[in-house]
Every structure is written in structure tokens, then in C-alpha cells.
Design an enzyme around this catalytic site. Sequence first.
Site, mmCIF file in Angstrom:
data_model
loop_
_atom_site.group_PDB
_atom_site.id
_atom_site.type_symbol
_atom_site.label_atom_id
_atom_site.label_comp_id
_atom_site.label_asym_id
_atom_site.label_seq_id
_atom_site.Cartn_x
_atom_site.Cartn_y
_atom_site.Cartn_z
ATOM 1 N N CYS A 44 0.863 -1.190 0.000
ATOM 2 C CA CYS A 44 0.000 0.000 0.000
ATOM 3 C C CYS A 44 0.901 1.243 0.000
ATOM 4 O O CYS A 44 2.117 1.130 0.184
ATOM 5 C CB CYS A 44 -0.879 -0.001 1.249
ATOM 6 S SG CYS A 44 0.106 -0.067 2.764
ATOM 7 N N GLU A 163 -0.110 -0.940 15.934
ATOM 8 C CA GLU A 163 -0.885 0.256 15.557
ATOM 9 C C GLU A 163 -1.960 0.558 16.593
ATOM 10 O O GLU A 163 -2.173 1.723 16.963
ATOM 11 C CB GLU A 163 -1.524 0.054 14.177
ATOM 12 C CG GLU A 163 -2.284 1.296 13.725
ATOM 13 C CD GLU A 163 -3.103 1.053 12.465
ATOM 14 O OE1 GLU A 163 -2.602 0.413 11.527
ATOM 15 O OE2 GLU A 163 -4.263 1.506 12.436
ATOM 16 N N SER A 299 0.168 -10.574 9.733
ATOM 17 C CA SER A 299 -0.314 -9.382 9.021
ATOM 18 C C SER A 299 -1.836 -9.336 9.095
ATOM 19 O O SER A 299 -2.530 -10.170 8.512
ATOM 20 C CB SER A 299 0.150 -9.444 7.557
ATOM 21 O OG SER A 299 -0.649 -8.605 6.763
ATOM 22 N N SER A 300 -2.325 -8.361 9.819
ATOM 23 C CA SER A 300 -3.764 -8.251 10.056
ATOM 24 C C SER A 300 -4.538 -8.112 8.748
ATOM 25 O O SER A 300 -5.549 -8.781 8.524
ATOM 26 C CB SER A 300 -4.004 -7.036 10.964
ATOM 27 O OG SER A 300 -5.341 -6.738 11.037
#
Length: 395
Positions: A44, A163, A299-300
Amino acid sequence: MKEAVAGELSAAYDSAIVQKVRANDYRHETGRLTIHLAREFGFCYGVDRAVDYAYQARRRFPGRNVFLTGEIIHNPHVNDRLRDAGIRFLSDAGERRDTLGADDVVILPAFGVTVGEMAQLSLQGCTLVDTTCGSVLNVWKNVVRYAQDGFTAVIHGKVKHEETRATASQALKYPAGRYIVVLDHAEAGIVCDYIRGSGNRDVFLARFAGAMSPGFDPDRDLAHVGCANQTTMLMSESLEIGEMFHVAMRERYGEDHLAEHFRAFDTICSATQERQDAVLDPLGHERLDLMLVVGGYNSSNTCNLARICADHVRTYHIADPESMRSSNEIHHRPVGAPSTTMGREETTRDWLPASGPLVVGLTAGASTPNNIVGQVIQRLERFALEQPGGLPLEP
Ligand code: SF4
């Protein structure tokens, strides 16, 4: 130094095969195999920028120690390459934070660090290279606003994710700031029930221990709530949870007083949204035999892509190309497994139909570089076409 590292980045992470598939309308056909690649996948904008800044930092500060606070993104290949480039990880065994000083450079990851970590590193005089993504900063801005106005931030996220810990810490910048983290519909439902007045205080406090700000009092701190989310959660779920709180607060305080008690802002990351939307396209329009979702098991956003796919077709979440051991053995993370079993892998045999046309959907999480996606295509091709020895893998 962007131009100085562009070649290095391209050599490390680009893929000629992926470019070719993109140019061919995201379709790759060879022999009996057809691959449909999602139109949005992989790195991203936030991850792209963070990796770029890390390489630039290494060049910009030659002769100085350059550290990352931990994994820059949840992809072991990318992290290992950064180690090879001479960047040290403070999360690695033997590294110490307390001895860092003015000569040291510390890179902060795309998902940010807590307010406390940031303050400590600044106090120690380190040079900070902050790669926190703008979309994460947008969430923080809203959480800070909630705290200023005496609203508790209800964060849809994983309580141990870097996060979410960073976002929660923003709420504590102001004395009235509070937060509670809810993982899913079930947890959101418990909080909403409490808001409606049907919860048990002790059960509530036990259930959310470790997921609330210190001294959280549900009778006081759920009177004014604002919604936020970890940017990589399942976006449809974040929206539904926001709506659950909207309804619960309206029932508790009435439509006329809703605005005094409830707030919600759009804190959904567009890159996550696009990847989740894009995967629905091949799922909805193509007859797929199976779906491969590539990305780190921690990795969510990759786990959530796999959840979406598994509702439609047999889905394997694989960490890398080598997870496909052979045409009849694949190692993968069970879709929907709780985050406490992040590293657990399952082995499935006879995963690839041995004959006849084979149609495979393919996507990758926001922390998976294109060279890994390219290697998956090559390896799949090799197994599907049963070419002994196979094609050489891209570096
Ligand atoms: S997933 Fe979204 S918020 Fe997270 S780094 Fe990527 S663009 Fe930024």
C-alpha cells in the site's frame, strides 16, 4: 535521496511477471492454468513510503547506527532485507533502547509507535525518521479530538497490534482521555449491552482487562463514545461495529441527545478498503477452484483478505512461495484462527487438482512485495504444469 535508492528498491521488490500479468488485464494463462490477480494487492502507499524511507535513511546517515523500533511491516522477507542492508532492529535479542543517544538514528514504522516510546526516544536525543502513515495519523487526530472533548475512543482493533497500541496511547494525551479496544462483533455487542444497561460490571471489567485505559469505569466512561479503528481491520466489520454503537447510544440517550454522546468519523484506510473490494471482483465473476492469499501470518490485513475469500471459495493463506511445498502439499495459516495462534500452520494434501482446467485467484496483503507475488505465480505454474525441475524463480 529517493532517486539514489530507487534502483535498489526496484531490484529488491519488483517483479517482471507481475508487471506482465497486470498488463494482461490481471490475467495469466498458461496451459491448463488461469490465474486471476486482484486489481489491487500488495504494498500500500504507507508501506511503500516506509520501506523507501528506511533505505533512504541508511544512505543518508552513513557511519551511524540506524535502528528500527521493530518490524517495519509484517513481512519477514522485507525485514530480513533491511537487516542485510545494515539496519538493526531494537526488537531483536541483544539490542538495547536505554543506551541509544544522539548519534543514533531510529526509524519509526508505518503503523506508528506509542506516545511514550516517541517521547523516550526524543528525550534520548535520537534522530527520528518517522514513517507513520498519513491514514494512521488521521485516526490519531480523531482519537485526540475525542480525548479533548471527554469522549472515550472505542477502537476496533487487535489490542496487541502495534498500531492499536499506538492509537490507544493517543487517547491518554489528555486527562479526560479514555479508550477501550473491541476485537469483533461479539466484543462490541458486550459493550453495547452495557451501554443499554444490561451488563454486569465485574464481568465487563474482567472481560476487557488489558483492553481499556487505566482506571476505566464503564458506568462513567461509556456515557460519551467515539468510534475509531485499526486501519487494517475488515472494513465492513468496522462499519457494522460503528453502527452497533450508534444504535446502542441512540437507544440509551434518545435521538435528540445522540450528538452529545456519540461520534464517528471515517477512519477507514483507502488502501485497505481497495484491497478488500478488489478481491471480491474475481470472487464474484470468475469460477475459481481456489484462492491464494499471500502475506505474513501476523499481518492483520492479509488475515482479513483471507477471511473475505474463504466465504466464497477454498482459500489458502500462505506466508511465501515456499509454503506451496509440492503439487500435493501446501502449508498455510487456518483462515479465521485467533491472533493468539498467529504462527500456527496447517498442512493440506492434494490441494491442487491434478488434471483438467485450473482457475486460481491470487491476492496479497499490503505488506507483501511484488517479487514474492511473482515467485508465487512461478511456483504455482510449475506445480500446475508438472514441469520437473520447474522454472527458475525470480530473485
Ligand atoms: S494499510 Fe493503510 S494505514 Fe496502514 S500503512 Fe497501508 S495505507 Fe497506511
